[in-house]
Design a protein around this motif. Structure first.
Motif, short mmCIF file in Angstrom:
data_model
loop_
_atom_site.label_atom_id
_atom_site.label_comp_id
_atom_site.label_asym_id
_atom_site.label_seq_id
_atom_site.Cartn_x
_atom_site.Cartn_y
_atom_site.Cartn_z
N GLU A 100 -10.31 0.00 5.31
CA GLU A 100 -9.79 1.00 4.37
C GLU A 100 -10.85 1.52 3.41
O GLU A 100 -10.75 2.63 2.91
N SER A 101 -11.88 0.72 3.17
CA SER A 101 -12.92 1.15 2.23
C SER A 101 -13.71 2.35 2.75
O SER A 101 -14.38 3.03 1.98
N GLU A 114 -9.66 8.33 -0.42
CA GLU A 114 -8.63 7.71 -1.27
C GLU A 114 -7.21 8.12 -0.86
O GLU A 114 -6.30 7.29 -0.86
N TYR A 115 -6.99 9.37 -0.50
CA TYR A 115 -5.64 9.83 -0.19
C TYR A 115 -5.09 9.17 1.08
O TYR A 115 -3.89 8.99 1.23
N ARG A 117 -5.84 6.01 2.06
CA ARG A 117 -5.59 4.60 1.73
C ARG A 117 -4.19 4.38 1.20
O ARG A 117 -3.65 3.29 1.33
N GLU A 118 -3.62 5.40 0.62
CA GLU A 118 -2.30 5.26 0.02
C GLU A 118 -1.17 5.43 1.03
O GLU A 118 -0.03 5.06 0.75
#
Length: 181
Positions: free
Chosen positions: A4-5, A9-10, A12-13
């Motif tokens: 996930e890293s 960011e969008y 990962r959610e």
């Protein structure tokens, strides 16, 4: 590092991507570990279990269940070090590579066609593999006398009688003794 890293960011959610990461993470971890272990299979001294299995298959060696990795590597090195024609110098090289510089003695009695090989007690578990090597590379007109180099009187010199009393006669003859014995 978590899969996930690497994502924005969008992503990962999102629940679906978290589930995807959870499913793929073990596969990627296993692949990374296999990749880090791969160089170990380039050299016989560092072969992994999988590398030993591959070489045993290639060399036609029977799989011995319960044998430890060091013994399997030894069997593979034994087969790989075979090279004809037979010479005493080449046989000495093969045995040095397998048993170490002090791990054996080698003598040829040309008049009686007798080849005498003694393995050190530290190489006891390699006796059958060494016998197989000698059977394959030594000419059939030579008789091979192979056995272990048991402890002898000079091995025990310098030890007190009290120190030797801690051992049985069988142990004094047949075991690698502590403190240089």
């Amino acid at each position: 590092m978590a899969l996930e890293s690497y994502w924005p960011e969008y992503l990962r959610e999102l629940r679906e991507f978290r589930a995807l990461a959870g499913a793929e993470e073990p596969e990627l971890t296993a692949a990374g570990a296999a990749l880090r272990r791969a160089p170990d299979d380039f050299y016989t001294a560092t072969l992994t279990d999988a590398g030993c299995a591959r070489w045993e298959r290639l060399l036609g060696l029977p799989v011995v269940h319960g044998g430890d990795l060091a013994q399997r590597r030894f069997r593979i090195m034994t087969r790989m070090n075979e090279q004809r024609p037979f010479t005493m110098a080449r046989l000495g090289e093969m045995l040095r590579g397998l048993c170490g510089e002090e791990g054996f003695t080698l003598a040829l009695d040309g008049a009686d066609f007798l080849l005498t090989v003694r393995l050190a007690l530290t190489a006891r578990q390699m006796l059958s593999d060494t016998a197989a090597l000698l059977d394959r590379v030594v000419p059939v007109n030579l008789t091979v006398d192979l056995s272990l180099r048991y402890n002898q009187h000079q091995t025990l010199l310098g030890r007190t009688h009290a120190a030797l009393a801690a051992y049985t006669h069988d142990q004094l003859r047949n075991e690698v003794l502590a403190n240089g014995g």
